[in-house]
Design a protein around this motif. Structure first.
Motif, PDB file in Angstrom:
ATOM      1  N   LEU B  59      35.423  50.718  40.052  1.00  0.00           N
ATOM      2  CA  LEU B  59      36.487  50.000  40.744  1.00  0.00           C
ATOM      3  C   LEU B  59      36.005  48.659  41.286  1.00  0.00           C
ATOM      4  N   MET B  60      34.762  48.644  41.752  1.00  0.00           N
ATOM      5  CA  MET B  60      34.252  47.515  42.507  1.00  0.00           C
ATOM      6  C   MET B  60      34.132  46.254  41.646  1.00  0.00           C
ATOM      7  N   THR B  61      33.505  46.397  40.453  1.00  0.00           N
ATOM      8  CA  THR B  61      33.240  45.202  39.638  1.00  0.00           C
ATOM      9  C   THR B  61      34.535  44.454  39.297  1.00  0.00           C
ATOM     10  N   PRO B  62      35.539  45.132  38.717  1.00  0.00           N
ATOM     11  CA  PRO B  62      36.766  44.362  38.426  1.00  0.00           C
ATOM     12  C   PRO B  62      37.421  43.838  39.687  1.00  0.00           C
ATOM     13  N   ALA B  63      37.347  44.606  40.792  1.00  0.00           N
ATOM     14  CA  ALA B  63      37.980  44.139  42.023  1.00  0.00           C
ATOM     15  C   ALA B  63      37.346  42.829  42.490  1.00  0.00           C
ATOM     16  N   VAL B  64      36.005  42.744  42.420  1.00  0.00           N
ATOM     17  CA  VAL B  64      35.328  41.525  42.858  1.00  0.00           C
ATOM     18  C   VAL B  64      35.728  40.339  41.973  1.00  0.00           C
ATOM     19  N   PHE B  65      35.773  40.578  40.666  1.00  0.00           N
ATOM     20  CA  PHE B  65      36.159  39.472  39.764  1.00  0.00           C
ATOM     21  C   PHE B  65      37.613  39.068  39.977  1.00  0.00           C
ATOM     22  N   LEU B  66      38.457  40.072  40.273  1.00  0.00           N
ATOM     23  CA  LEU B  66      39.866  39.769  40.537  1.00  0.00           C
ATOM     24  C   LEU B  66      39.988  38.860  41.755  1.00  0.00           C
ATOM     25  N   VAL B  67      39.247  39.221  42.813  1.00  0.00           N
ATOM     26  CA  VAL B  67      39.288  38.407  44.032  1.00  0.00           C
ATOM     27  C   VAL B  67      38.743  37.009  43.743  1.00  0.00           C
ATOM     28  N   LEU B  68      37.645  36.950  42.984  1.00  0.00           N
ATOM     29  CA  LEU B  68      37.047  35.656  42.657  1.00  0.00           C
ATOM     30  C   LEU B  68      38.050  34.768  41.918  1.00  0.00           C
ATOM     31  N   ALA B  69      38.679  35.345  40.901  1.00  0.00           N
ATOM     32  CA  ALA B  69      39.611  34.559  40.096  1.00  0.00           C
ATOM     33  C   ALA B  69      40.805  34.109  40.931  1.00  0.00           C
ATOM     34  N   TYR B  70      41.354  35.018  41.736  1.00  0.00           N
ATOM     35  CA  TYR B  70      42.494  34.659  42.586  1.00  0.00           C
ATOM     36  C   TYR B  70      42.136  33.558  43.555  1.00  0.00           C
ATOM     37  N   THR B  71      40.921  33.671  44.172  1.00  0.00           N
ATOM     38  CA  THR B  71      40.495  32.646  45.115  1.00  0.00           C
ATOM     39  C   THR B  71      40.426  31.285  44.423  1.00  0.00           C
ATOM     40  N   ILE B 130      44.067  59.205  39.607  1.00  0.00           N
ATOM     41  CA  ILE B 130      44.566  57.925  40.103  1.00  0.00           C
ATOM     42  C   ILE B 130      43.438  56.904  40.138  1.00  0.00           C
ATOM     43  N   GLU B 131      42.241  57.383  40.486  1.00  0.00           N
ATOM     44  CA  GLU B 131      41.099  56.473  40.544  1.00  0.00           C
ATOM     45  C   GLU B 131      40.807  55.896  39.160  1.00  0.00           C
ATOM     46  N   THR B 132      40.848  56.750  38.141  1.00  0.00           N
ATOM     47  CA  THR B 132      40.624  56.274  36.772  1.00  0.00           C
ATOM     48  C   THR B 132      41.703  55.261  36.391  1.00  0.00           C
ATOM     49  N   GLY B 133      42.946  55.600  36.736  1.00  0.00           N
ATOM     50  CA  GLY B 133      44.047  54.695  36.425  1.00  0.00           C
ATOM     51  C   GLY B 133      43.874  53.360  37.115  1.00  0.00           C
ATOM     52  N   LEU B 134      43.479  53.414  38.381  1.00  0.00           N
ATOM     53  CA  LEU B 134      43.290  52.190  39.145  1.00  0.00           C
ATOM     54  C   LEU B 134      42.177  51.349  38.532  1.00  0.00           C
ATOM     55  N   ALA B 135      41.100  52.013  38.102  1.00  0.00           N
ATOM     56  CA  ALA B 135      39.982  51.275  37.497  1.00  0.00           C
ATOM     57  C   ALA B 135      40.441  50.561  36.235  1.00  0.00           C
ATOM     58  N   THR B 136      41.208  51.279  35.417  1.00  0.00           N
ATOM     59  CA  THR B 136      41.693  50.665  34.176  1.00  0.00           C
ATOM     60  C   THR B 136      42.596  49.477  34.486  1.00  0.00           C
ATOM     61  N   ALA B 137      43.509  49.681  35.433  1.00  0.00           N
ATOM     62  CA  ALA B 137      44.440  48.612  35.779  1.00  0.00           C
ATOM     63  C   ALA B 137      43.708  47.417  36.366  1.00  0.00           C
ATOM     64  N   LEU B 138      42.731  47.692  37.230  1.00  0.00           N
ATOM     65  CA  LEU B 138      41.973  46.595  37.830  1.00  0.00           C
ATOM     66  C   LEU B 138      41.212  45.814  36.762  1.00  0.00           C
ATOM     67  N   ARG B 139      40.671  46.556  35.794  1.00  0.00           N
ATOM     68  CA  ARG B 139      39.912  45.901  34.727  1.00  0.00           C
ATOM     69  C   ARG B 139      40.824  44.939  33.975  1.00  0.00           C
ATOM     70  N   LEU B 279      26.116  45.006  40.978  1.00  0.00           N
ATOM     71  CA  LEU B 279      26.980  46.185  40.868  1.00  0.00           C
ATOM     72  C   LEU B 279      26.621  47.081  39.691  1.00  0.00           C
ATOM     73  N   TYR B 280      25.540  46.763  38.977  1.00  0.00           N
ATOM     74  CA  TYR B 280      25.130  47.584  37.855  1.00  0.00           C
ATOM     75  C   TYR B 280      24.911  49.008  38.322  1.00  0.00           C
ATOM     76  N   PRO B 281      25.237  50.053  37.621  1.00  0.00           N
ATOM     77  CA  PRO B 281      25.674  50.118  36.205  1.00  0.00           C
ATOM     78  C   PRO B 281      27.180  50.189  36.046  1.00  0.00           C
ATOM     79  N   TRP B 282      27.983  49.598  36.904  1.00  0.00           N
ATOM     80  CA  TRP B 282      29.429  49.438  36.732  1.00  0.00           C
ATOM     81  C   TRP B 282      30.147  50.765  36.459  1.00  0.00           C
ATOM     82  N   GLY B 283      29.627  51.852  37.110  1.00  0.00           N
ATOM     83  CA  GLY B 283      30.339  53.128  37.050  1.00  0.00           C
ATOM     84  C   GLY B 283      30.248  53.853  35.743  1.00  0.00           C
ATOM     85  N   ARG B 284      29.291  53.460  34.857  1.00  0.00           N
ATOM     86  CA  ARG B 284      29.249  54.157  33.574  1.00  0.00           C
ATOM     87  C   ARG B 284      28.285  55.341  33.602  1.00  0.00           C
TER      88      ARG B 284
END
Lengths: 599, 284
Positions: B59-71, B130-139, B279-284
């Motif tokens: 969840l964290m990696t896409p969330a950080v990039f999302l915030v970065l891009a929005y900013t 829901i967490e999996t769904g959120l991760a996919t959507a955030l990505r 943030l490695y290993p990005w939840g894998r």
């Protein structure tokens, strides 16, 4: 004339025995054309439709044979270059072109970029590009609007921009191919005002291909006429050629100024008009100085064109308080209109007045609010497509838009099948339409493979196959050459004679005057006036208020005390003519429809 | 040169239409740094992050990039009202629907059953789903937001120009693309007319996806026929105006590639690498 011995600086353009055969064509049109254009000269190229005038224009800057698949014989020299040996890009420094369709000449996003496009392609330094662009835009009066998107200009404005683009190339010759065919009356006037200024400056030679002679005749030096066979039949100053050989050119199928056509007809009826007038002003002046002949042929009965003047109870179309919005913008405001059966109604108005929207609402193309429109017994706001189609047929501006089947037969049969007719009845009705519209033998052809004239006839046939008593057409002659427009109007006249009520949207005022029995004038979505054609055009103030121009003859025969018999005439067909002369006066009438070879 | 151009452009009377891709941009304030960057820089900078995000599962990696891009977009871009609605309403709503949708569709046998959110009969919605769904959507949201850095700040004509000027794409191709932008509204209008014409002819009445698809297919032939004819005319008009006379042409609209573009790309790459490393290993 031998091009090789002519000093290059004395000639701008020399054509020597030029013939062009289009790919797939079986003969050359034109076949053998020779003439020379000198610096600063303004030459009008005339000829019947299909004689290859536009083809010749394309050959003058090398687009033929370099970009259009066609074979060129003979030679064309421009500014010392032989077109066959040079690229179009290099030739463009000697010949600049203005084409018919203003939309198809736009490349960039602002007027300034558009004009700068050619100088940039020629790798000129930026200051030079800007200097040329500014000079060119100023000459056509568009410099103040240089930062705008060309889409925001009117049709006339875009065509003036195309002229500026041609000027910016700095070439000594400008070739204009039907530059006003796609414009409304105001646009035509705008373009000719710009061209007249250009001619007055005298620094460019101009070759003009144009069927609207009324606008062009004022500033042309010389006329070159090519005939059906594609050779030159006349070449000389405008006055002598048009005045002395008018009868001959008329017979050839060359379109003449409206005033000249009127004068030819009057002369046949016994009026003395010498020299033959070329403009409405000249015609009026000669009429004022001549007497009505002792035994003039009587004018044809003018009232014959106005049937259906009875009570409004037999109106076939009834529009009451029609308001149409597109999104939140109102297009039509409270329109009232009654059309009687048997009328030939022209809906006129400036661009954006709501002409097309009104006719589309009547025909149910854009469903009108319920209860505002009635066609026959049907409310197009309520009825389904098949019911509407049995009352009113609609023909779009571009016939291709409305073709939905893969063969001509299916195209015509479609409307009948929807009404549940059996196969035998369908076959009978379709073959009847095929015969009436001259499409026999093309039943299995794909509609898109028909010629332009056939496509148009098919689109009218599909609109009427379900037996609708009303036919509505949106700008049916827009962007078409004169012959094809005439062919269509004859078709419409025939349908009208046989009882079909016809409604056309048009901006060609002479055409409206010639064919319509009634005119509805729109301005800014409101009905300004509706009445018999002659009455509408007699009111100069009304026409001006609508942003339109009167047809050329309207000003000639108004308040003409010397000839009471001619008072108020706007139609050529209303003029007295010799008994032996057939009623039709337009050159295309005399000839079989041959619009097919126009390309 | 751009100074000359700027002078030439002053004194304009009418405001440019909102959806005019050619309209000259009014000068941007210093804050709106994205507007002053080369289109290629704005495409190249987020590219490595976009590629890596395809393989990210947390969840964290896409969330950080999302915030970065929005900013970056909200600070650095000059946005139209429509773009603001897209960013602040449409994209979040889309992500919400996506995360719920993915959550419901996730295969329950492959996730943790520790948290139960909802039980309906014998169907259970687990927190992990829901967490999996959120991760996919955030990505998907992060990839979309990173693409919008370029998408909301460059125009087609500018991109075409920088392709010609920096990537040495032949100008015949680049400028034909610029001319092609003119076709879009024209075809939109033409399609509208064709649809009205087919409707009034009663072509293929009826409902359902198959009829609708066949109806659309019927628009293709007239649209293409008109398009080809129009394109031929435009091509003739361009040829007649010396298009392609030389291998290159005078450029009045320079789309320069400057130090700031290099700085932007390098900074973006460094920040991307730092986030991914932390943030490695990005939840894998």
């Amino acid at each position: 004339m031998d091009a090789a011995t002519t000093p290059e600086d004395r000639e701008t353009l020399t054509l020597a025995r030029v013939g062009v055969t289009h790919e797939g064509a079986d003969r050359a049109t034109p076949s053998d054309v020779s003439f020379t254009v000198r610096p600063g000269e303004v030459v009008l190229l005339l000829g019947p439709s299909g004689s290859g005038k536009s083809t010749l224009a394309l050959a003058m800057n090398g687009l033929i044979p370099h970009a259009v698949p066609a074979e060129l014989t003979g030679s064309i020299r421009v500014g010392g270059m032989n077109t066959a040996d040079e690229t179009v890009a290099r030739l463009s420094t000697r010949v600049a072109m203005v084409f018919q369709d203003p939309d198809a000449q736009l490349v960039t996003g602002t007027l300034l970029d558009e004009v700068a496009f050619a100088p940039e392609n020629l790798r000129m330094p930026v200051p030079e590009v800007l200097a040329r662009s500014e000079a060119a835009l100023r000459r056509v009066g568009l410099w103040e609007r240089r930062a705008e998107n060309p889409d925001r200009l009117s049709g006339g404005g875009r065509q003036r921009l195309a002229i500026a683009c041609a000027l910016a190339m700095g070439s000594p010759l400008l070739v204009l191919d039907e530059p006003t065919a796609n414009l409304d009356p105001a646009g035509i006037e705008e373009v000719y005002a710009a061209l007249a200024e250009l001619v007055a400056d005298g620094d460019r030679a101009i070759v003009l291909v144009e069927h609207n002679l009324d606008a062009a005749i004022g500033f042309v030096d010389r006329v070159v006429v090519i005939d059906d066979a594609g050779g030159v039949v006349a070449d000389g100053p405008v006055g002598p050629v048009l005045r002395e050989r008018a009868d001959e050119l008329h017979a050839l199928g060359v379109w003449l100024p409206t005033a000249t056509l009127a004068a030819l007809r009057l002369r046949d009826a016994g009026y003395t008009l010498d020299p033959l007038p070329l403009t409405p002003a000249e015609l009026r002046e000669s009429l004022e100085n001549t007497k009505t002949p002792a035994h003039p042929a009587p004018p044809p009965a003018r009232t014959s064109q106005h049937p259906g003047t009875g009570a409004s109870s037999d109106s076939i179309i009834r529009v009451r308080d029609l308001t149409v919005r597109r999104g939140r913008t109102p297009i039509l405001h409270g329109i009232d209109l009654d059309v009687e059966a048997g009328e030939f109604l022209a809906v006129v108005g400036a661009n954006g007045a709501g002409k097309t929207t009104l006719v589309q609402a009547i025909a149910g193309v854009v469903p009108p609010p319920r209860g505002t429109v009635r066609v026959g017994a049907v409310d197009p706001g309520r009825a389904d497509v098949a019911t509407i189609a049995s009352q009113i047929g609609f023909v779009f501006q571009n016939p291709e838009h409305q073709f939905i089947a893969h063969t001509v037969f299916d195209e015509l049969a479609h409307g009948l099948r929807r009404r549940g007719l059996d196969d035998a009845a369908i076959a009978a009705q379709v073959s009847d339409v095929l015969r009436r519209f001259g499409l026999e033998g093309r039943e299995q052809t794909h509609p898109f493979l028909l010629s332009g004239g056939q496509k148009r006839r098919l689109s009218v046939g599909t609109a009427l196959v379900a037996g609708a008593p009303v036919l509505a057409l949106d700008e049916p002659t827009f962007g078409q050459d004169r012959a094809r427009a005439d062919e269509l109007l004859h078709l419409l006249d025939g349908l009208h004679r046989d009882g079909t009520t016809v409604i056309v949207v048009s901006h060609d005022m002479q055409l409206v005057a010639e064919h319509a029995t009634h005119v509805a004038v729109l301005r800014d979505g409101r009905m300004l006036a509706h009445g018999p054609t002659a009455e509408i055009f007699a009111d100069a103030q009304l026409i001006a208020a609508a942003g339109l121009r009167r047809p050329p003859l309207a000003s000639v025969f108004q308040n003409l005390p010397a000839h009471p018999a001619l008072e108020g005439i706007v139609r050529l067909a209303d003029l007295p003519a010799a008994d032996t002369q057939p009623a039709d006066t337009q050159p295309a009438d005399a000839r079989p429809a041959r619009a097919e070879v126009a390309r | 040169m751009s100074a000359v151009d700027a002078v030439a452009r002053t004194g304009t009377a009418a405001p440019p239409a909102a959806d005019d891709p050619y309209a000259a941009a009014p000068p941007a304030s210093a804050w709106r740094f994205l507007m002053a960057l080369n289109p290629l820089a704005k495409l190249a900078a987020p590219l490595p992050a976009i590629i890596v995000l395809v393989f990210v599962r947390d969840l964290m990696t896409p969330a950080v990039f999302l915030v970065l891009a929005y900013t970056l977009i909200l600070v650095g871009a000059r946005l139209t009202a429509r773009a603001v609605v897209l960013l602040l309403v449409a994209v979040p709503a889309f992500l919400l629907v996506l995360s719920l949708g993915f959550g419901v569709w996730t295969d329950a046998s492959r996730i943790s059953h520790d948290v139960v959110l909802l039980e309906l009969g014998n169907w259970t919605l687990y927190g992990a789903a829901i967490e999996t769904g959120l991760a996919t959507a955030l990505r998907l949201g992060a990839i979309l937001a990173l693409s919008l850095i370029a998408g909301l700040t460059i125009t087609g004509p500018d991109l075409a120009r920088s392709l010609v000027q920096q990537l040495r794409v032949p100008y015949r191709i680049g400028y034909t693309a610029i001319a092609a932008f003119r076709f879009v509204p024209r075809f939109g209008h033409e399609l509208e007319v064709i649809r009205a014409a087919h409707r009034v002819r009663g072509a293929m009445d009826g409902r359902g996806p198959i009829v609708a698809a066949r109806r659309r297919l019927g628009y293709v032939v007239p649209l293409l026929a008109g398009a080809i004819r129009h394109a031929e005319r435009v091509a003739l008009a361009m040829d007649a105006r010396a298009f392609g006379a030389y291998p290159d042409r005078t450029e009045r609209h320079l789309v320069p590639f400057r130090t700031r573009d290099v700085v932007f790309i390098v900074l973006f790459w460094v920040v991307s690498a730092a986030i991914l490393w932390l943030l490695y290993p990005w939840g894998r």
